[in-house]
Design a protein around this motif. Sequence first.
Motif, PDB file in Angstrom:
ATOM      1  N   TYR A   1      -3.401  -4.260 -12.933  1.00  0.00           N
ATOM      2  CA  TYR A   1      -3.412  -4.566 -14.359  1.00  0.00           C
ATOM      3  C   TYR A   1      -3.112  -3.322 -15.196  1.00  0.00           C
ATOM      4  N   LEU A   2      -3.545  -2.167 -14.704  1.00  0.00           N
ATOM      5  CA  LEU A   2      -3.192  -0.924 -15.380  1.00  0.00           C
ATOM      6  C   LEU A   2      -1.689  -0.683 -15.276  1.00  0.00           C
ATOM      7  N   LEU A   3      -1.138  -0.942 -14.099  1.00  0.00           N
ATOM      8  CA  LEU A   3       0.304  -0.777 -13.903  1.00  0.00           C
ATOM      9  C   LEU A   3       1.083  -1.766 -14.765  1.00  0.00           C
ATOM     10  N   ALA A   4       0.605  -3.004 -14.851  1.00  0.00           N
ATOM     11  CA  ALA A   4       1.276  -4.010 -15.686  1.00  0.00           C
ATOM     12  C   ALA A   4       1.273  -3.587 -17.155  1.00  0.00           C
ATOM     13  N   SER A   5       0.178  -2.968 -17.595  1.00  0.00           N
ATOM     14  CA  SER A   5       0.111  -2.504 -18.981  1.00  0.00           C
ATOM     15  C   SER A   5       1.135  -1.405 -19.239  1.00  0.00           C
ATOM     16  N   LEU A   6       1.297  -0.493 -18.278  1.00  0.00           N
ATOM     17  CA  LEU A   6       2.313   0.556 -18.428  1.00  0.00           C
ATOM     18  C   LEU A   6       3.713  -0.046 -18.512  1.00  0.00           C
ATOM     19  N   ALA A   7       3.997  -1.010 -17.643  1.00  0.00           N
ATOM     20  CA  ALA A   7       5.318  -1.631 -17.648  1.00  0.00           C
ATOM     21  C   ALA A   7       5.563  -2.407 -18.950  1.00  0.00           C
ATOM     22  N   TYR A   8       4.543  -3.113 -19.413  1.00  0.00           N
ATOM     23  CA  TYR A   8       4.664  -3.926 -20.633  1.00  0.00           C
ATOM     24  C   TYR A   8       4.913  -3.045 -21.856  1.00  0.00           C
TER      25      TYR A   8
ATOM     26  N   VAL B   1       0.838  -1.200   0.000  1.00  0.00           N
ATOM     27  CA  VAL B   1       0.000   0.000   0.000  1.00  0.00           C
ATOM     28  C   VAL B   1       0.874   1.252   0.000  1.00  0.00           C
ATOM     29  N   GLU B   2       1.986   1.216   0.749  1.00  0.00           N
ATOM     30  CA  GLU B   2       2.884   2.373   0.795  1.00  0.00           C
ATOM     31  C   GLU B   2       3.479   2.653  -0.576  1.00  0.00           C
ATOM     32  N   GLU B   3       3.847   1.604  -1.309  1.00  0.00           N
ATOM     33  CA  GLU B   3       4.401   1.805  -2.659  1.00  0.00           C
ATOM     34  C   GLU B   3       3.346   2.344  -3.613  1.00  0.00           C
ATOM     35  N   TRP B   4       2.109   1.877  -3.476  1.00  0.00           N
ATOM     36  CA  TRP B   4       1.025   2.419  -4.302  1.00  0.00           C
ATOM     37  C   TRP B   4       0.834   3.898  -4.016  1.00  0.00           C
ATOM     38  N   GLU B   5       0.866   4.275  -2.754  1.00  0.00           N
ATOM     39  CA  GLU B   5       0.698   5.684  -2.406  1.00  0.00           C
ATOM     40  C   GLU B   5       1.817   6.538  -2.989  1.00  0.00           C
ATOM     41  N   ASP B   6       3.008   5.958  -3.105  1.00  0.00           N
ATOM     42  CA  ASP B   6       4.138   6.695  -3.662  1.00  0.00           C
ATOM     43  C   ASP B   6       3.948   7.004  -5.145  1.00  0.00           C
ATOM     44  N   ILE B   7       3.351   6.083  -5.887  1.00  0.00           N
ATOM     45  CA  ILE B   7       3.261   6.278  -7.343  1.00  0.00           C
ATOM     46  C   ILE B   7       1.897   6.763  -7.800  1.00  0.00           C
ATOM     47  N   LEU B   8       0.875   6.701  -6.924  1.00  0.00           N
ATOM     48  CA  LEU B   8      -0.468   7.127  -7.312  1.00  0.00           C
ATOM     49  C   LEU B   8      -1.112   7.899  -6.165  1.00  0.00           C
ATOM     50  N   PRO B   9      -1.030   9.222  -6.189  1.00  0.00           N
ATOM     51  CA  PRO B   9      -1.657  10.021  -5.122  1.00  0.00           C
ATOM     52  C   PRO B   9      -3.149   9.728  -5.019  1.00  0.00           C
ATOM     53  N   GLY B  10      -3.626   9.570  -3.805  1.00  0.00           N
ATOM     54  CA  GLY B  10      -5.037   9.286  -3.578  1.00  0.00           C
ATOM     55  C   GLY B  10      -5.401   7.830  -3.682  1.00  0.00           C
ATOM     56  N   TYR B  11      -4.409   6.948  -3.723  1.00  0.00           N
ATOM     57  CA  TYR B  11      -4.685   5.518  -3.877  1.00  0.00           C
ATOM     58  C   TYR B  11      -5.656   5.012  -2.810  1.00  0.00           C
ATOM     59  N   SER B  12      -5.428   5.386  -1.563  1.00  0.00           N
ATOM     60  CA  SER B  12      -6.270   4.888  -0.468  1.00  0.00           C
ATOM     61  C   SER B  12      -7.424   5.819  -0.123  1.00  0.00           C
ATOM     62  N   THR B  13      -7.295   7.098  -0.474  1.00  0.00           N
ATOM     63  CA  THR B  13      -8.284   8.075  -0.031  1.00  0.00           C
ATOM     64  C   THR B  13      -9.311   8.439  -1.098  1.00  0.00           C
ATOM     65  N   PHE B  14      -8.928   8.374  -2.375  1.00  0.00           N
ATOM     66  CA  PHE B  14      -9.845   8.807  -3.434  1.00  0.00           C
ATOM     67  C   PHE B  14     -10.423   7.642  -4.229  1.00  0.00           C
ATOM     68  N   TYR B  15      -9.585   6.702  -4.625  1.00  0.00           N
ATOM     69  CA  TYR B  15     -10.042   5.614  -5.491  1.00  0.00           C
ATOM     70  C   TYR B  15     -10.756   4.540  -4.676  1.00  0.00           C
ATOM     71  N   PRO B  16     -11.955   4.122  -5.102  1.00  0.00           N
ATOM     72  CA  PRO B  16     -12.735   3.129  -4.350  1.00  0.00           C
ATOM     73  C   PRO B  16     -12.110   1.742  -4.412  1.00  0.00           C
ATOM     74  N   ASP B  17     -12.533   0.873  -3.504  1.00  0.00           N
ATOM     75  CA  ASP B  17     -11.980  -0.480  -3.424  1.00  0.00           C
ATOM     76  C   ASP B  17     -12.148  -1.233  -4.734  1.00  0.00           C
ATOM     77  N   SER B  18     -13.312  -1.109  -5.374  1.00  0.00           N
ATOM     78  CA  SER B  18     -13.569  -1.846  -6.610  1.00  0.00           C
ATOM     79  C   SER B  18     -12.587  -1.446  -7.702  1.00  0.00           C
ATOM     80  N   PHE B  19     -12.259  -0.162  -7.777  1.00  0.00           N
ATOM     81  CA  PHE B  19     -11.329   0.291  -8.811  1.00  0.00           C
ATOM     82  C   PHE B  19      -9.897  -0.120  -8.483  1.00  0.00           C
ATOM     83  N   ARG B  20      -9.552  -0.180  -7.210  1.00  0.00           N
ATOM     84  CA  ARG B  20      -8.186  -0.580  -6.841  1.00  0.00           C
ATOM     85  C   ARG B  20      -7.890  -2.016  -7.260  1.00  0.00           C
TER      86      ARG B  20
END
Length: 694
Positions: free
Chosen positions: A398-405, A374-393
């Motif tokens: 998979y979105l991150l994997a697409s960027l890396a690929y 969770v800490e690493e997610w917060e580092d790369i995506l502001p609002g990971y825990s506070t703005f984005y809902p659980d369903s979207f998280r």
Amino acid sequence: MSTHDASSLHLLVGEETSQMRLAEDTRKQYRLSLARMVKWFKEKKPEFVNGNELKLPIPPPILQEFFYHAMLKVDSEGNYLDPPEFYSYNNVSAYRNALKDYYREREMSLDHATEIMLKNVMAAYRRRIAEQKAKGKMSHIEGRQPMSSAGFHFTAEQALKQTEDFSLYIMCHCFVILCWNLIARAVTVGNILFDAISWEGDSLTIHIGKMKNDQEGAHAFARHVYANPKDPVVCPVLSLAVLVFTKGYQREGSCAYVFGATGKDRFSSWLTNMLISCKDAILSLGLMIAELGSHSFRKGIATALANNPGGPEAINIWLRAGWSLGPVQSRYIFAGSGGDQFVGRAATGLSTNDPDFAILPPHFDVSNGPVLSVEEWEDILPGYSTFYPDSFRVALPYLLASLAYHRDWLDSNLSSQHPLFSQRVWTCGILQRLKSKVMTGIFYNHTSKMTATGVPPYVVLGNRMTSMETSNKERWDEVLMEIKAVPRSAAKEILEHCQVNGAVPVSGRQIEEMMENMSERLLGKMQDMVHSDEDRCDSRTARSEVEMSTPCRTWTWGGRFHMVPEGFRLPRCNVGTWWNLYWGGRPSEGYHPYRLMRPWDLSVRADRIALSKAKSVIDCLLTVVKDEVTTSDIESMRPRERDYWFVKSFAGLCGIVMGVAGVTSVEALDKKCVGEMSYTTLYDYLRMSRKRKA
């Protein structure tokens, strides 16, 4: 609550509920149609008008006279054209629908004679329109022209390759791709919430609550949207990933629409301007600009899928689009995941005649736990825990994997000034670390256990036939190698079993072969030793690759040292992105924190001016929290700790923006797209605020 208050609330809720019978756009269209009717009645039959209201009931012959008038086009002076020209059937039908709704709102019903008259008039007019089309006097296509697959691809490319106003083009790129893949209207896509997006199996799922032609939510099932790793230009997962990771900070309480409060209007405006600016290219694709619009994508993908040999069945296309199947079919035929999955996989651009149709999306193996904390997610995506809902998280890995690929493709095809390259997900080096962990495959991945869905049986059979063909070719190659080895084997047998006076003859060629074999064995052992050492080091260095970024460096040009290379352009980004660059720089490329940058480090005058504005914005942000934290404190903080102070200081500046822009509500503030506001725009607002105070 008092009885009086409860009664008022009941009336208010009842009135709002009654108004929800029609969509707002439909009510607007009805109002326009009724206004034209009232205008005609005032001129021709004033006895049936009271102010701006029609007097009901209206006799059938009088209504018939109006409908005959509504069929014919007139010039600017109100005279009928000669020879006569006719409006489309849908145009005239709108008056009938508006009239019926007018009666219904007044709790009246059309009498039988009026119903019969309207039915006969519209049936006759439908034949009239067919006759006009047969004679070439009217276009065969009513409404918007379907967008071709080539036209859709061209539109996506135009949004992708823009070099300015990135927030608009990033939004439009994802918007048009979802319009196409969901077979949805622009207004439907514009109303998609982050809550409605999740991940299931090998695809995104987007839940659409209601549509214009489904106001009751009868077709409110989750649509499956698939990745297309073969064509990144139109890959929905990659496009959504770029949108999310460049979206920046989200103000607490801001709207949760994926495309913002004005996404539909911004997309429609951009599409109109793009079509005009690319007129020649559009015409070369066989499309007419005057007949294209946002609805063209919905028509286009439905047409393409329905005419694809071996493609999805028409009924599954209709269900995904939300079209009515008639009273009988709607009671007996319901949407299921299998049919929609096939439609979704075909809509993403994968060929149904290719085994790659069953390609899996880029993903990580999570059998041993999450790929990031969770800490690493917060580092790369502001609002990971506070703005984005659980369903979207659930969908974010998979979105991150697409960027890396697709990292190399993005680096080669996006503008060097693209906001993605200034985001922490790109600058911290995490994509390089994760790239080796990204998996994909065809049909099934044995490591991650992911299985392709929405694949028809004939694609499975085609894949098996391809595998058999490949296997047979490999076996034939082995047979050929064995045949070629027969002479050597025979020679070896002769030498081993035929001795001359007890001695085995050895040729020079045999000595050379023995030396070559010995060299290969020694080299193989040395390589094995090197690889084993590398494997032992991997576990010790995996984490340090992210934590120990590339050392910052300096460049020499123009006779002095600089913080950036010659030709560097200062990014025009939103305020949140500039905050990150100001304190953290771009460590993956060796760039110092941008707060250390000086005007002489930039060779373009416009960049030097922008740098001055950007630093002024940071000073204003720090002023908001100067009593709680110091500059030196922020310099020593981790990225997610600095995020807290940015959100707090930026919220204070939002109040200034609201005052200068004349915004009086949070909803109006969302329409200003404050989260996407560039530092230059915020600087202008702050400057206006200072002038007002002076």
